[in-house]
Scaffold this motif. Structure first.
Motif, mmCIF file in Angstrom:
data_model
loop_
_atom_site.group_PDB
_atom_site.id
_atom_site.type_symbol
_atom_site.label_atom_id
_atom_site.label_comp_id
_atom_site.label_asym_id
_atom_site.label_seq_id
_atom_site.Cartn_x
_atom_site.Cartn_y
_atom_site.Cartn_z
ATOM 1 N N ASN A 251 91.225 48.896 34.679
ATOM 2 C CA ASN A 251 91.052 48.385 33.319
ATOM 3 C C ASN A 251 92.177 47.418 32.931
ATOM 4 O O ASN A 251 93.051 47.744 32.132
ATOM 5 N N TYR A 252 92.133 46.250 33.544
ATOM 6 C CA TYR A 252 93.147 45.236 33.267
ATOM 7 C C TYR A 252 92.566 43.854 33.539
ATOM 8 O O TYR A 252 91.515 43.711 34.164
ATOM 9 N N TYR A 253 93.252 42.837 33.061
ATOM 10 C CA TYR A 253 92.940 41.460 33.438
ATOM 11 C C TYR A 253 94.243 40.807 33.880
ATOM 12 O O TYR A 253 95.343 41.270 33.549
ATOM 13 N N ILE A 254 94.127 39.743 34.645
ATOM 14 C CA ILE A 254 95.298 39.118 35.264
ATOM 15 C C ILE A 254 95.742 37.898 34.464
ATOM 16 O O ILE A 254 94.926 37.046 34.110
ATOM 17 N N GLY A 255 97.029 37.830 34.197
ATOM 18 C CA GLY A 255 97.565 36.715 33.422
ATOM 19 C C GLY A 255 97.223 36.854 31.953
ATOM 20 O O GLY A 255 97.044 37.962 31.432
ATOM 21 N N ASP A 256 97.086 35.689 31.269
ATOM 22 C CA ASP A 256 96.780 35.757 29.837
ATOM 23 C C ASP A 256 95.285 35.915 29.560
ATOM 24 O O ASP A 256 94.868 36.107 28.412
ATOM 25 N N GLY A 257 94.455 35.823 30.621
ATOM 26 C CA GLY A 257 93.023 36.063 30.461
ATOM 27 C C GLY A 257 92.259 34.975 29.748
ATOM 28 O O GLY A 257 91.112 35.174 29.347
ATOM 29 N N THR A 258 92.859 33.792 29.598
ATOM 30 C CA THR A 258 92.199 32.718 28.847
ATOM 31 C C THR A 258 91.354 31.796 29.725
ATOM 32 O O THR A 258 90.656 30.929 29.210
ATOM 33 N N ALA A 259 91.432 31.975 31.043
ATOM 34 C CA ALA A 259 90.584 31.173 31.926
ATOM 35 C C ALA A 259 89.121 31.506 31.627
ATOM 36 O O ALA A 259 88.771 32.662 31.358
ATOM 37 N N ARG A 260 88.255 30.492 31.664
ATOM 38 C CA ARG A 260 86.841 30.687 31.346
ATOM 39 C C ARG A 260 86.005 30.558 32.617
ATOM 40 O O ARG A 260 86.260 29.690 33.442
ATOM 41 N N PHE A 261 85.026 31.433 32.739
ATOM 42 C CA PHE A 261 84.203 31.354 33.929
ATOM 43 C C PHE A 261 82.752 31.675 33.609
ATOM 44 O O PHE A 261 82.435 32.182 32.533
ATOM 45 N N ASP A 262 81.870 31.340 34.562
ATOM 46 C CA ASP A 262 80.425 31.415 34.370
ATOM 47 C C ASP A 262 79.909 32.767 34.828
ATOM 48 O O ASP A 262 79.945 33.101 36.004
ATOM 49 N N LEU A 263 79.450 33.577 33.891
ATOM 50 C CA LEU A 263 78.896 34.885 34.215
ATOM 51 C C LEU A 263 77.444 34.966 33.780
ATOM 52 O O LEU A 263 77.111 34.629 32.646
ATOM 53 N N VAL A 264 76.586 35.406 34.674
ATOM 54 C CA VAL A 264 75.164 35.490 34.385
ATOM 55 C C VAL A 264 74.648 36.831 34.889
ATOM 56 O O VAL A 264 75.058 37.315 35.955
ATOM 57 N N HIS A 265 73.760 37.459 34.103
ATOM 58 C CA HIS A 265 73.235 38.758 34.504
ATOM 59 C C HIS A 265 72.338 38.599 35.726
ATOM 60 O O HIS A 265 71.591 37.630 35.854
ATOM 61 N N PRO A 316 91.070 50.360 19.223
ATOM 62 C CA PRO A 316 91.614 50.765 20.520
ATOM 63 C C PRO A 316 90.627 50.680 21.683
ATOM 64 O O PRO A 316 91.026 50.669 22.836
ATOM 65 N N LYS A 317 89.307 50.631 21.382
ATOM 66 C CA LYS A 317 88.307 50.610 22.447
ATOM 67 C C LYS A 317 87.571 49.282 22.516
ATOM 68 O O LYS A 317 87.438 48.581 21.513
ATOM 69 N N SER A 318 87.074 48.982 23.714
ATOM 70 C CA SER A 318 86.263 47.782 23.899
ATOM 71 C C SER A 318 84.798 48.158 23.805
ATOM 72 O O SER A 318 84.439 49.332 23.725
ATOM 73 N N PHE A 319 83.925 47.147 23.828
ATOM 74 C CA PHE A 319 82.483 47.417 23.770
ATOM 75 C C PHE A 319 81.971 48.068 25.051
ATOM 76 O O PHE A 319 80.816 48.480 25.122
ATOM 77 N N TRP A 320 82.804 48.169 26.087
ATOM 78 C CA TRP A 320 82.418 48.864 27.315
ATOM 79 C C TRP A 320 82.536 50.379 27.158
ATOM 80 O O TRP A 320 82.113 51.130 28.031
ATOM 81 N N GLY A 321 83.154 50.832 26.070
ATOM 82 C CA GLY A 321 83.270 52.261 25.828
ATOM 83 C C GLY A 321 84.564 52.876 26.305
ATOM 84 O O GLY A 321 84.711 54.102 26.315
ATOM 85 N N HIS A 322 85.520 52.038 26.699
ATOM 86 C CA HIS A 322 86.809 52.536 27.181
ATOM 87 C C HIS A 322 87.942 51.819 26.445
ATOM 88 O O HIS A 322 87.695 50.906 25.650
ATOM 89 N N ALA A 323 89.169 52.232 26.735
ATOM 90 C CA ALA A 323 90.324 51.580 26.118
ATOM 91 C C ALA A 323 90.331 50.098 26.463
ATOM 92 O O ALA A 323 89.868 49.690 27.537
ATOM 93 N N LYS A 324 90.839 49.296 25.548
ATOM 94 C CA LYS A 324 90.902 47.861 25.802
ATOM 95 C C LYS A 324 91.768 47.581 27.037
ATOM 96 O O LYS A 324 92.764 48.268 27.266
ATOM 97 N N PRO A 325 91.394 46.578 27.823
ATOM 98 C CA PRO A 325 92.151 46.285 29.041
ATOM 99 C C PRO A 325 93.538 45.729 28.729
ATOM 100 O O PRO A 325 93.759 45.136 27.674
ATOM 101 N N LYS A 326 94.446 45.926 29.666
ATOM 102 C CA LYS A 326 95.800 45.402 29.528
ATOM 103 C C LYS A 326 96.024 44.277 30.527
ATOM 104 O O LYS A 326 95.339 44.183 31.538
ATOM 105 N N SER A 327 96.987 43.439 30.226
ATOM 106 C CA SER A 327 97.298 42.311 31.098
ATOM 107 C C SER A 327 98.363 42.701 32.119
ATOM 108 O O SER A 327 99.288 43.461 31.811
ATOM 109 N N ILE A 328 98.192 42.198 33.347
ATOM 110 C CA ILE A 328 99.263 42.318 34.332
ATOM 111 C C ILE A 328 99.643 40.909 34.766
ATOM 112 O O ILE A 328 98.794 40.016 34.843
ATOM 113 N N PRO A 329 100.923 40.659 35.040
ATOM 114 C CA PRO A 329 101.377 39.312 35.393
ATOM 115 C C PRO A 329 100.718 38.797 36.673
ATOM 116 O O PRO A 329 100.419 39.577 37.580
ATOM 117 N N VAL A 330 100.521 37.499 36.735
ATOM 118 C CA VAL A 330 99.913 36.891 37.921
ATOM 119 C C VAL A 330 100.762 37.150 39.156
ATOM 120 O O VAL A 330 100.239 37.465 40.237
#
Length: 434
Positions: A251-265, A316-330
Motif C-alpha cells: 500500500n504505497y506509491y513511488i515518489g510524489d505520485g504525480t506522474a500520469r498514466f493510461d489505465l483501462v479496465h 484515513p481510508k481510500s475508496f479501495w477500502g484500506h488505509a490511504k497509501p504512503k509515498s516511498i522515495p524513488v
C-alpha cells in the motif's frame, strides 16, 4: 594434537554446512534456469462439448490469461460462436467454464501444437505472450514466445485458411528509453530508435509479422489481421494493480505520485478486441475497415498514479477500502528493486514481488497516455466507464466474492468480470458472427 582435533570439530561441520548451502543454491539456480526456459508441455485437448452446427469457431491463444479470460467470457455471453481456449497452462478443473467448447494445453512455439489447436478454427485472438517486468523473464524467452510464437500462429493461420487474426500488443511500443512523456500519442506515432526494453522490441517485431500477413480481399478471401494496443489494464485477477489495492498489499506509491498514466479496465480491452473481430469482415464488397490496422485500446484520459491508489482521498481510508497509501522515495524503491534483481540472478531467490524491478520503478515516474479516437470511430470501441466507476464496481464485486467464496481471495486469480459492467448492453448489442 588436541588443538587440531578442536579445530576439526569446529571447521568440519562448518565446511559441511557451507557445502550443503552451495548445493542448495546450485539446485535453486538450476530450477530457476529451467523455469526461464519454459519447457514445452505435452499437448492435450479437453473437449467439453462438440462443435455447434453453423457456429463460428473462435480460439483464444492465451485464453487462460488475464485478458484472455475476459475475452472468453464476453464471447460466451454474446453467443453465436464456439469458444476454444489455448494456453500453456490451463485453469484448474473447478475454475473451467462449462460453456467453453474445449481447453487446449500447448505451446505457441511448437508448430505441431499450433496446427492441432487451430484445426477447424475460423477466428483467432492471439493474446499469448511473456511480459517483461519480471525478474525471472529473459529477453531470449520473450523473443521466443512473443516473436517466434506469433510467427508460428500466422503461418498456421495462412496454411489453414483461417479468416481473422486479432493480435494483442501494447501501447508502449512507441515509447523509447529516453521518452519521459507520451501525451495523447496516436497510432501514427513512429516506433522508437531504441525501445524501452526487450519486451517492447519483441512486440514491435511481432506487430510487423501480423500486419504483413494481412491479405484479405473485398470478397473476404485471405487472412484479415489487425493489432490491438491496450493501455495499462486493471481488474480483479491482474495480480498487480487492482489485486494489490483491493487486498491492501504493498500500500504505497513511488515518489510524489504525480506522474500520469493510461489505465483501462480489462473488460473494455476485451470488448475492443471483439469489436475489431466484428470489423474484419468485408461489407458491400469493400476491404474490412479494421484490416491491416493498429488500434489503441485505452481510457483516452490519464490518471495520476497517486490518485488511482486513493492517495488524494479525504479521511484515513481510500475508496479501495484500506488505509490511504504512503509515498516511498524513488531512490529507496530503486535500491530495493536492484537488490531484488541481483538476489534473484545470483541466488535464484525473489525477495519481493517478481514484478518489482528497476524498470517497473522507473516506469512509475513517466507520464504516458494514448489517443483512442481511431478505435472509437472505426470499431465503436468505448472504455465503458470512467476509471473511478470501475473501481467502485470492483470493490463491490471483490467484497461479494470474498463473502461467498473466501478461497478466491487467497488465490487472487479467478476471472470475476463485473456483472454490472457486462449488463449495460455493451456486449449484447454486438451479437453476430465473429
Amino acid at each position: 594434537m588436541l588443538e587440531m582435533e578442536q579445530l576439526s570439530a569446529v571447521y568440519v561441520p562448518a565446511l559441511s554446512l557451507l557445502l550443503v548451502v552451495l548445493v542448495v543454491l546450485l539446485y535453486v539456480r538450476r530450477k530457476r534456469s529451467l523455469q526461464n526456459e519454459m519447457p514445452c508441455p505435452i499437448y492435450q485437448r479437453i473437449v467439453q462439448h462438440q462443435p455447434t452446427e453453423n457456429a463460428t469457431q473462435v480460439l483464444i491463444a492465451g485464453g487462460a490469461g488475464f485478458l484472455g479470460r475476459h475475452i472468453v467470457k464476453q464471447l460466451i455471453e454474446r453467443k453465436g460462436c464456439d469458444v476454444h481456449v489455448f494456453d500453456i497452462e490451463l485453469p484448474l478443473e473447478d475454475l473451467r467454464d462449462p460453456l467453453v467448447a474445449s481447453y487446449i494445453k500447448g505451446d505457441i512455439r511448437q508448430m505441431s501444437h499450433v496446427q492441432e489447436a487451430l484445426t477447424g478454427i475460423d477466428t483467432v485472438f492471439h493474446t499469448a505472450g511473456v511480459f517483461s517486468h519480471n525478474v525471472n523473464v529473459t529477453d531470449k524467452l520473450m523473443w521466443d514466445v512473443n516473436v517466434t510464437g506469433t510467427e508460428t500462429i500466422v503461418k498456421v493461420c495462412q496454411e489453414k485458411s483461417i479468416r481473422k487474426l486479432i493480435f494483442t500488443s501494447t501501447c508502449i511500443v512507441t515509447m523509447g528509453k529516453d521518452d519521459a512523456i507520451a501525451e495523447g500519442w496516436d497510432e501514427k506515432h513512429p516506433y522508437p530508435r531504441e525501445p524501452v526494453n526487450g519486451y517492447v522490441k519483441s512486440k514491435i517485431a511481432a506487430e510487423a509479422i501480423v500486419l504483413a500477413a494481412n491479405s484479405v480481399t473485398p470478397s473476404g478471401e485471405g487472412l484479415a489481421t489487425c493489432v490491438m494496443r491496450p493501455g495499462g489494464m486493471f481488474g480483479i485477477g491482474d495480480n498487480m494493480l487492482a489485486d494489490m489495492a483491493l487486498q491492501g498489499r504493498d500500500n504505497y506509491y513511488i515518489g510524489d505520485g504525480t506522474a500520469r498514466f493510461d489505465l483501462v479496465h480489462v473488460n473494455a480491452v476485451a470488448y475492443g478486441h471483439i469489436c475489431a473481430a466484428n470489423h474484419l469482415s468485408p461489407v458491400n464488397d469493400k476491404i474490412p475497415i479494421a484490416a491491416g490496422k493498429v488500434y489503441n485500446l485505452t481510457a483516452g484520459k490519464p490518471v495520476m498514479y497517486k490518485e488511482f491508489f486513493g492517495g488524494l482521498c479525504d479521511g484515513p481510508k481510500s475508496f479501495w477500502g484500506h488505509a490511504k497509501p504512503k509515498s516511498i522515495p524513488v531512490w529507496l524503491a530503486s535500491a530495493l528493486a536492484t537488490i531484488n534483481e541481483v538476489t534473484y540472478r545470483s541466488l535464484g531467490i525473489i525477495l519481493f514481488a517478481k514484478s518489482f524491478t528497476r524498470l517497473s520503478v522507473e516506469m512509475t515516474q513517466r507520464s504516458y497516455w494514448f489517443n483512442n479516437e481511431r478505435a472509437m470511430q472505426d470499431l465503436g470501441y468505448t472504455p465503458l466507464l470512467k476509471w473511478r466507476d470501475h473501481i467502485d464496481l470492483l470493490v463491490q464485486d471483490y467484497s461479494f466474492s470474498c463473502s461467498t467464496a473466501p478461497r478466491l481471495r487467497r488465490r487472487s486469480v479467478p476471472c470475476l468480470s463485473s456483472p454490472h459492467i457486462s449488463s449495460r448492453g455493451s456486449i449484447a448489442d454486438h451479437r453476430g458472427a465473429t
